[in-house]
Design a protein around this motif. Structure first.
Motif, PDB file in Angstrom:
ATOM      1  N   ARG A  75       0.940  -1.125  -0.026  1.00 58.92           N
ATOM      2  CA  ARG A  75      -0.013   0.068  -0.030  1.00 58.92           C
ATOM      3  C   ARG A  75       0.870   1.005   0.078  1.00 58.92           C
ATOM      4  O   ARG A  75       0.632   2.113  -0.663  1.00 58.92           O
ATOM      5  CB  ARG A  75      -0.821  -0.050   1.201  1.00 58.92           C
ATOM      6  CG  ARG A  75      -1.841   1.362   1.413  1.00 58.92           C
ATOM      7  CD  ARG A  75      -2.817   1.309   0.537  1.00 58.92           C
ATOM      8  NE  ARG A  75      -2.461   2.278  -0.760  1.00 58.92           N
ATOM      9  CZ  ARG A  75      -3.268   2.855  -1.440  1.00 58.92           C
ATOM     10  NH1 ARG A  75      -4.725   2.650  -1.335  1.00 58.92           N
ATOM     11  NH2 ARG A  75      -3.116   3.614  -2.466  1.00 58.92           N
ATOM     12  N   GLN A  76       1.846   1.276   0.730  1.00 51.20           N
ATOM     13  CA  GLN A  76       2.846   2.501   0.791  1.00 51.20           C
ATOM     14  C   GLN A  76       3.623   2.640  -0.479  1.00 51.20           C
ATOM     15  O   GLN A  76       3.832   3.808  -0.591  1.00 51.20           O
ATOM     16  CB  GLN A  76       3.915   2.198   1.952  1.00 51.20           C
ATOM     17  CG  GLN A  76       3.165   2.380   3.478  1.00 51.20           C
ATOM     18  CD  GLN A  76       4.168   2.152   4.574  1.00 51.20           C
ATOM     19  OE1 GLN A  76       5.225   1.583   4.178  1.00 51.20           O
ATOM     20  NE2 GLN A  76       3.669   2.461   5.920  1.00 51.20           N
ATOM     21  N   GLN A  77       3.720   1.723  -1.294  1.00 55.36           N
ATOM     22  CA  GLN A  77       4.435   1.653  -2.558  1.00 55.36           C
ATOM     23  C   GLN A  77       3.614   2.100  -3.663  1.00 55.36           C
ATOM     24  O   GLN A  77       4.057   2.326  -4.725  1.00 55.36           O
ATOM     25  CB  GLN A  77       5.073   0.239  -2.917  1.00 55.36           C
ATOM     26  CG  GLN A  77       6.299  -0.106  -1.947  1.00 55.36           C
ATOM     27  CD  GLN A  77       7.426   0.388  -2.208  1.00 55.36           C
ATOM     28  OE1 GLN A  77       8.034   0.713  -3.330  1.00 55.36           O
ATOM     29  NE2 GLN A  77       8.102   1.057  -1.100  1.00 55.36           N
ATOM     30  N   CYS A  78       2.219   2.204  -3.594  1.00 51.56           N
ATOM     31  CA  CYS A  78       1.367   2.171  -4.470  1.00 51.56           C
ATOM     32  C   CYS A  78       0.366   3.663  -4.504  1.00 51.56           C
ATOM     33  O   CYS A  78      -0.332   3.658  -3.478  1.00 51.56           O
ATOM     34  CB  CYS A  78       0.512   1.024  -4.753  1.00 51.56           C
ATOM     35  SG  CYS A  78       1.327  -0.480  -5.078  1.00 51.56           S
ATOM     36  N   LYS A  79       0.562   4.362  -5.614  1.00 53.61           N
ATOM     37  CA  LYS A  79      -0.222   5.526  -5.677  1.00 53.61           C
ATOM     38  C   LYS A  79      -1.764   5.194  -5.674  1.00 53.61           C
ATOM     39  O   LYS A  79      -2.467   5.362  -4.880  1.00 53.61           O
ATOM     40  CB  LYS A  79       0.165   6.453  -6.863  1.00 53.61           C
ATOM     41  CG  LYS A  79      -0.523   7.781  -6.677  1.00 53.61           C
ATOM     42  CD  LYS A  79       0.242   8.713  -7.797  1.00 53.61           C
ATOM     43  CE  LYS A  79      -0.459   9.906  -8.253  1.00 53.61           C
ATOM     44  NZ  LYS A  79      -0.077  10.285  -9.425  1.00 53.61           N
ATOM     45  N   PHE A  80      -2.050   4.139  -6.722  1.00 53.96           N
ATOM     46  CA  PHE A  80      -3.575   3.950  -6.855  1.00 53.96           C
ATOM     47  C   PHE A  80      -3.429   2.083  -6.375  1.00 53.96           C
ATOM     48  O   PHE A  80      -2.609   1.592  -7.272  1.00 53.96           O
ATOM     49  CB  PHE A  80      -4.107   4.002  -8.208  1.00 53.96           C
ATOM     50  CG  PHE A  80      -4.639   5.424  -8.363  1.00 53.96           C
ATOM     51  CD1 PHE A  80      -5.620   5.914  -7.893  1.00 53.96           C
ATOM     52  CD2 PHE A  80      -3.878   6.160  -9.426  1.00 53.96           C
ATOM     53  CE1 PHE A  80      -6.100   7.233  -8.199  1.00 53.96           C
ATOM     54  CE2 PHE A  80      -4.151   7.375  -9.734  1.00 53.96           C
ATOM     55  CZ  PHE A  80      -5.395   7.998  -8.950  1.00 53.96           C
ATOM     56  N   LEU A  81      -4.179   1.923  -5.674  1.00 53.19           N
ATOM     57  CA  LEU A  81      -4.239   0.281  -5.210  1.00 53.19           C
ATOM     58  C   LEU A  81      -5.492   0.075  -5.569  1.00 53.19           C
ATOM     59  O   LEU A  81      -6.502   0.502  -5.145  1.00 53.19           O
ATOM     60  CB  LEU A  81      -4.040   0.506  -3.759  1.00 53.19           C
ATOM     61  CG  LEU A  81      -4.083  -1.088  -3.360  1.00 53.19           C
ATOM     62  CD1 LEU A  81      -2.292  -1.642  -3.327  1.00 53.19           C
ATOM     63  CD2 LEU A  81      -4.474  -1.451  -2.081  1.00 53.19           C
ATOM     64  N   VAL A  82      -5.672  -1.001  -6.638  1.00 50.06           N
ATOM     65  CA  VAL A  82      -6.945  -1.672  -7.209  1.00 50.06           C
ATOM     66  C   VAL A  82      -6.840  -3.176  -6.717  1.00 50.06           C
ATOM     67  O   VAL A  82      -5.864  -3.753  -7.230  1.00 50.06           O
ATOM     68  CB  VAL A  82      -6.722  -1.270  -8.555  1.00 50.06           C
ATOM     69  CG1 VAL A  82      -8.100  -2.056  -9.352  1.00 50.06           C
ATOM     70  CG2 VAL A  82      -6.769   0.195  -9.024  1.00 50.06           C
ATOM     71  N   THR A  83      -8.014  -3.541  -6.192  1.00 50.65           N
ATOM     72  CA  THR A  83      -8.043  -5.120  -6.026  1.00 50.65           C
ATOM     73  C   THR A  83      -8.729  -5.535  -7.168  1.00 50.65           C
ATOM     74  O   THR A  83      -9.572  -5.054  -8.137  1.00 50.65           O
ATOM     75  CB  THR A  83      -9.007  -5.203  -4.921  1.00 50.65           C
ATOM     76  OG1 THR A  83     -10.021  -4.609  -5.071  1.00 50.65           O
ATOM     77  CG2 THR A  83      -8.336  -4.672  -3.556  1.00 50.65           C
ATOM     78  N   ILE A  84      -8.201  -6.588  -7.770  1.00 48.15           N
ATOM     79  CA  ILE A  84      -8.691  -7.383  -9.077  1.00 48.15           C
ATOM     80  C   ILE A  84      -9.126  -8.651  -8.614  1.00 48.15           C
ATOM     81  O   ILE A  84      -8.598  -9.548  -8.068  1.00 48.15           O
ATOM     82  CB  ILE A  84      -7.843  -7.422 -10.160  1.00 48.15           C
ATOM     83  CG1 ILE A  84      -6.520  -8.034  -9.933  1.00 48.15           C
ATOM     84  CG2 ILE A  84      -7.371  -6.081 -10.716  1.00 48.15           C
ATOM     85  CD1 ILE A  84      -5.623  -8.377 -11.126  1.00 48.15           C
ATOM     86  N   GLY A  85     -10.539  -8.989  -8.798  1.00 47.89           N
ATOM     87  CA  GLY A  85     -11.290 -10.129  -8.542  1.00 47.89           C
ATOM     88  C   GLY A  85     -11.855 -10.497  -7.200  1.00 47.89           C
ATOM     89  O   GLY A  85     -11.801  -9.934  -6.325  1.00 47.89           O
ATOM     90  N   ALA A  86     -12.538 -11.593  -7.124  1.00 48.10           N
ATOM     91  CA  ALA A  86     -13.422 -11.602  -6.032  1.00 48.10           C
ATOM     92  C   ALA A  86     -12.479 -11.990  -4.750  1.00 48.10           C
ATOM     93  O   ALA A  86     -12.960 -11.551  -3.761  1.00 48.10           O
ATOM     94  CB  ALA A  86     -14.182 -12.883  -6.372  1.00 48.10           C
ATOM     95  N   CYS A  87     -11.396 -12.782  -4.987  1.00 47.91           N
ATOM     96  CA  CYS A  87     -10.568 -13.010  -3.898  1.00 47.91           C
ATOM     97  C   CYS A  87     -10.205 -11.564  -3.089  1.00 47.91           C
ATOM     98  O   CYS A  87     -10.313 -11.578  -1.739  1.00 47.91           O
ATOM     99  CB  CYS A  87      -9.264 -13.762  -4.150  1.00 47.91           C
ATOM    100  SG  CYS A  87      -9.669 -15.307  -5.095  1.00 47.91           S
ATOM    101  N   ALA A  88      -9.470 -10.892  -4.056  1.00 46.02           N
ATOM    102  CA  ALA A  88      -9.048  -9.487  -3.269  1.00 46.02           C
ATOM    103  C   ALA A  88     -10.116  -8.571  -2.771  1.00 46.02           C
ATOM    104  O   ALA A  88      -9.889  -8.148  -1.968  1.00 46.02           O
ATOM    105  CB  ALA A  88      -7.976  -8.773  -4.430  1.00 46.02           C
TER     106      ALA A  88
END
Ligand code: SF4
Ligand code: SF4
Ligand code: SF4
Lengths: 267, 376
Positions: A75-88
Motif C-alpha cells: 500500500r505504501q508503495q502504490c499511488k492507486f491500489l486496485v483490487t482485482i477479482g473476487a478474492c482480493a
C-alpha cells in the motif's frame, strides 16, 4: 513526454486467473505495454523494477500473517491500489474456511501440518488497507481491466457499472431464467460487468461479481424460498465466490442459521 | 379471389394457409421479417421465414415473477400474449454507438454514426405494444429534438399487428384505455377466426403488401364478428379474473399527494432495485451515454445504452446521488410512469401490458401498489 506510469501486479491467496486476464488482452497487450511500464509482474516478466508504483493491481485475499504485513508495505508503495477479482475484493471462495475449523483442514490436507502457518480466515484486501478501486469478478473482465488502465492514465474515474447483472441480461435480450423457468438466479443482486454471461448460456448467475450497490439479497432469497427453492441450495448459492461479501454473508447466515466461527471469537 | 389492392380502413379475409404468402411478400420487400417464436421457454421476436415457426398452439401463463408456456393441440397462431420484448428494442436498441471522435495532430474530429436502418417487418405486436410505440414516438420524434436513429428505424418499420383473443392475469390494457382492440399505428391488423384471419388494412403500404396474397372482401356481418373478438375479451377482462385491474381516476393527484405514504417503504423492502421492470417496459426511454476511449486516447466512441432509474448511476448528479434509497427510486419510477408523465407527455406512461409485473424477479405489482396507496 514524461516517464511512463509504472504498473505493478501483486499476488496473494488466489488462483492467478485474474492476472492471466491481463495477459489475455492479446490484441491490446502491446498498447498496454506502450502506455505503461510493467514494472513488477512476476507472472509475466522476471525483471523487477523497485517501487514506488503508480498503479498497483492486487490479486488474492489475505490468509496468512505474512500477507497481512506484506499488503501494508505494498500500500505504501502504490499511488492507486486496485483490487482485482473476487478474492482480493471479498476474500474469494477460500473464505468458506471462515465457517469451518481451519486447523482441521490443515491437519487433514497436509502431511506435515507444522510447516503451514495460516490465519483462520480469508479476508478482503480492504479489511487491511484502504483500496482506491475494485474490479470485480471471478475472474475479472478484461474490458473492465483495459477501461481501468485507460482511465487511470487520463486521471478519470473508470466507468464500470455498479448496477445489477439483470440490466446487462435484458440488454442482450436473454430470457430471464428465474421468471421463465423458476431457477434461482443471483443476477438481481449481483454487480454487472460480465455481460450476463451465465444466463446467456442458460445458467443462473452465481454472483461472482459480488453484491451490486443497494442489494436486497434477503428479499430475493425469501422470494425464491416461497417459490419452493430449497434453503440449502440458496445457502450454497450465496456462499460461493463472494461468500464473505457482507450482504451475501448476511443472507447465507440467515438461511443456514450458522454464522462464521470466526465471528464467535472461537479463533 | 381479388387482385385489386384493398382500401385503407377496409377488412379482408385470408385463409389461414395463406398467411405464408403474406410473410413471403414481406420478406421480398424488407431486410428482415420478425415474428413471435418460442425460444428459451418464452415467446420472443426472432426472424420468421415460415409460419410453421410461429408458436402454434402455445399458451402463456403469467403472474408476478412467473412466466410459463404450455402446449395445446389447437391450431391457434396467436393465443399467447406479450413476451418480455416489445417493439422498443427494434427502434431504441439496447446499445448503440452514436458518435466517434478521432484525434489527429492534436485536433479532435467528431463524426455522428449514422447506420442505415434495417427495414424490418414485425408480425405480432398487440394493442398495448402499439400504444407503447405511440408513446415512444412522442418521446423520440415529437419533442424539440428528434432522435435521428429512432426516426430512421421508425420510418423503415412495417407492422402487422394482432388482436388478442385472450389475456393473461397480468394484463390490464383495458384499464389504461390501450386495448385489447388494435386501433392505430399498424399497417395491417390480424384477427384470428376459426378458419381464417380477418385483416384490417391500416395504411396504403399495408394494402400493397396484400397484393400477393389471395384475399376476399368481408361482409359487414363478418367484420362485426371479427370486431366482436376484442369486445368480448375486453368484457371478460373487466369482469373476470384473467386480468389485473387498476383504477386510474385522479391517479396523478393520488400519487403526488402521497409521496410520504408508508407503502413506499414497504415496497422498497421487497424491491431489488434490479431494473428489470424498466428494461421490459415498452415506454421506458432512459439511456446513458458513455465515452469509451481506447488505450491511446486518440479514438473515443460514444456508446448509448438502456439505463434505469433504479440504478445509482442514473441519479448521480455532479456532486452526489440524489436517490440513494430504493424507496426513492421505486417512487420516482411509479410516479413518473403514472402521474408526472401526464404533465410531460399528455398521457399515462403505462399501457397495461403487465411486463413489469411478470418480469420482476420478486413479482412486485404496480396495480397492487396503486391500490394500496388508494387505501383499498
Ligand atoms: S436470468 Fe438472472 S440475471 Fe438475467 S434477468 Fe433473470 S434474474 Fe436477472
Ligand atoms: S409500467 Fe408495466 S404495465 Fe405499464 S407499460 Fe410499463 S411494463 Fe407495461
Ligand atoms: S420492481 Fe421488481 S423489477 Fe423493478 S427494480 Fe424492483 S425488484 Fe426489480
Amino acid at each position: 513526454m514524461s516517464e511512463k506510469p509504472k504498473l505493478a501486479v501483486f499476488k496473494f491467496a488466489s488462483c492467478d486467473g485474474c492476472q492471466l486476464s491481463l495477459l489475455d488482452c492479446e490484441d491490446e497487450l502491446l498498447a498496454v505495454a506502450d502506455a505503461v511500464e510493467i514494472a513488477y509482474f512476476l507472472e509475466a516478466r522476471t525483471d523487477q523494477i523497485a517501487g514506488p508504483y503508480d498503479i498497483g493491481l492486487i490479486e488474492g485475499s489475505v490468509t496468512t500473517a505474512h500477507d497481512a504485513e506484506r499488503i501494508r508495505e505494498i500500500r505504501q508503495q502504490c499511488k492507486f491500489l486496485v483490487t482485482i477479482g473476487a478474492c482480493a475484493t471479498s476474500g474469494g471462495i477460500q473464505a468458506l474456511k471462515n465457517w469451518q475449523d481451519a486447523d482441521e483442514f490443515v491437519r487433514s490436507v497436509y502431511a506435515t501440518p507444522e510447516y503451514i502457518s495460516t490465519l483462520s480466515t480469508s479476508t478482503a484486501i480492504a479489511d487491511h488497507v484502504p483500496v482506491d478501486f475494485e474490479l470485480r469478478g471471478c475472474p475479472i473482465n478484461r474490458h473492465q481491466l483495459l477501461e481501468l488502465i485507460s482511465s487511470l492514465l487520463r486521471g478519470r474515474r473508470p466507468t464500470t457499472p455498479s448496477y445489477s447483472v439483470c440490466i446487462e441480461c435484458k440488454r442482450r435480450m436473454t430470457v430471464c431464467i428465474a421468471v421463465a423457468r423458476g431457477v434461482a438466479c443471483l443476477g438481481p443482486v449481483t454487480q454487472a460487468g460480465c455481460d450476463a454471461l451465465c444466463p446467456a448460456f442458460d445458467r443462473e448467475c452465481f454472483g461472482c461479481f459480488g453484491p451490486k450497490e443497494t442489494p436486497n439479497v434477503i428479499s430475493l432469497t425469501n422470494h425464491y424460498q416461497q417459490q419452493g427453492v430449497d434453503g440449502d441450495h440458496l445457502t450454497r448459492l450465496t456462499r460461493s465466490f463472494n461468500a464473505n461479501a457482507p450482504e451475501f454473508k448476511e443472507a447465507s447466515d440467515l438461511l443456514s442459521g450458522e454464522p462464521p466461527l470466526a465471528d464467535n471469537g472461537d479463533h | 379471389m381479388n387482385s385489386a389492392k384493398p382500401l385503407v380502413g377496409s377488412f379482408v379475409r385470408i385463409q389461414k394457409r395463406d398467411l405464408q404468402s403474406l410473410v413471403d411478400e414481406l420478406k421480398a420487400v424488407h431486410d428482415r421479417v420478425v415474428g413471435p417464436r418460442e425460444i428459451d421457454s418464452a415467446i420472443v421476436y426472432d426472424d420468421l421465414d415460415h409460419v410453421d415457426q410461429l408458436p402454434i398452439g402455445v399458451i402463456d401463463h403469467q403472474e408476478g415473477g412467473v412466466y410459463r408456456l404450455t402446449h395445446e393441440s389447437s391450431d391457434s397462431h396467436f393465443d399467447y400474449v406479450v413476451g418480455p420484448q416489445s417493439l422498443k428494442s427494434f427502434l431504441f436498441p439496447p446499445h448503440e454507438t452514436i458518435s466517434e471522435s478521432f484525434r489527429k495532430d492534436g485536433q479532435w474530429e467528431i463524426q455522428a454514426v449514422e447506420t442505415p436502418a434495417t427495414r424490418i417487418a414485425v408480425l405480432g405486436p398487440r394493442a398495448c405494444d402499439l400504444r407503447g410505440l405511440a408513446i415512444q414516438d412522442k418521446v423520440f420524434l415529437e419533442g424539440p429534438y428528434v432522435d435521428p436513429g429512432y426516426k430512421r428505424r421508425r420510418d423503415a418499420l412495417f407492422i402487422v399487428a394482432v388482436n388478442c383473443r385472450r389475456s393473461v392475469a397480468t394484463c390490464f390494457c383495458h384499464a389504461m384505455d390501450c386495448g385489447p382492440a388494435v386501433t392505430s399505428h399498424f399497417d395491417l391488423a390480424l384477427t384470428e377466426m376459426d378458419e381464417c384471419f380477418a385483416v384490417e388494412i391500416g395504411t396504403s403500404a399495408g394494402g400493397v403488401a396484400m397484393d400477393a396474397t389471395s384475399w376476399e372482401p368481408m361482409s359487414e356481418t363478418e367484420v362485426a364478428q371479427a370486431k366482436e373478438v376484442s369486445v368480448e375479451l375486453e368484457e371478460s377482462m373487466r369482469n373476470g379474473t384473467s386480468a389485473r385491474q387498476m383504477e386510474t381516476g385522479g391517479i396523478r393527484e393520488l400519487l403526488m399527494d402521497n409521496l410520504e405514504h408508508p407503502r413506499w417503504q414497504e415496497v422498497a423492502d421487497r424491491c431489488l432495485s434490479c431494473g428489470n421492470c424498466t428494461m421490459v417496459c415498452p415506454t421506458c426511454f432512459c439511456s446513458s451515454a458513455d465515452e469509451v476511449a481506447d488505450l491511446s486516447g486518440d479514438h473515443v466512441r460514444r456508446e448509448r445504452s438502456w439505463a434505469s432509474c433504479f440504478t445509482a448511476e442514473h441519479s448521480y448528479m455532479h456532486s452526489g446521488n440524489v436517490r440513494k434509497t430504493t424507496r426513492s427510486r421505486y417512487r420516482q419510477w411509479l410516479t413518473h410512469k403514472l402521474a408526472t408523465w401526464q404533465d410531460q407527455f399528455d398521457s399515462s406512461g403505462c399501457t397495461g401490458c403487465g411486463r413489469c409485473i411478470t418480469w420482476c424477479p420478486v413479482g412486485i405489482d404496480l396495480t397492487e401498489e396503486v391500490a394500496a396507496i388508494r387505501g383499498e
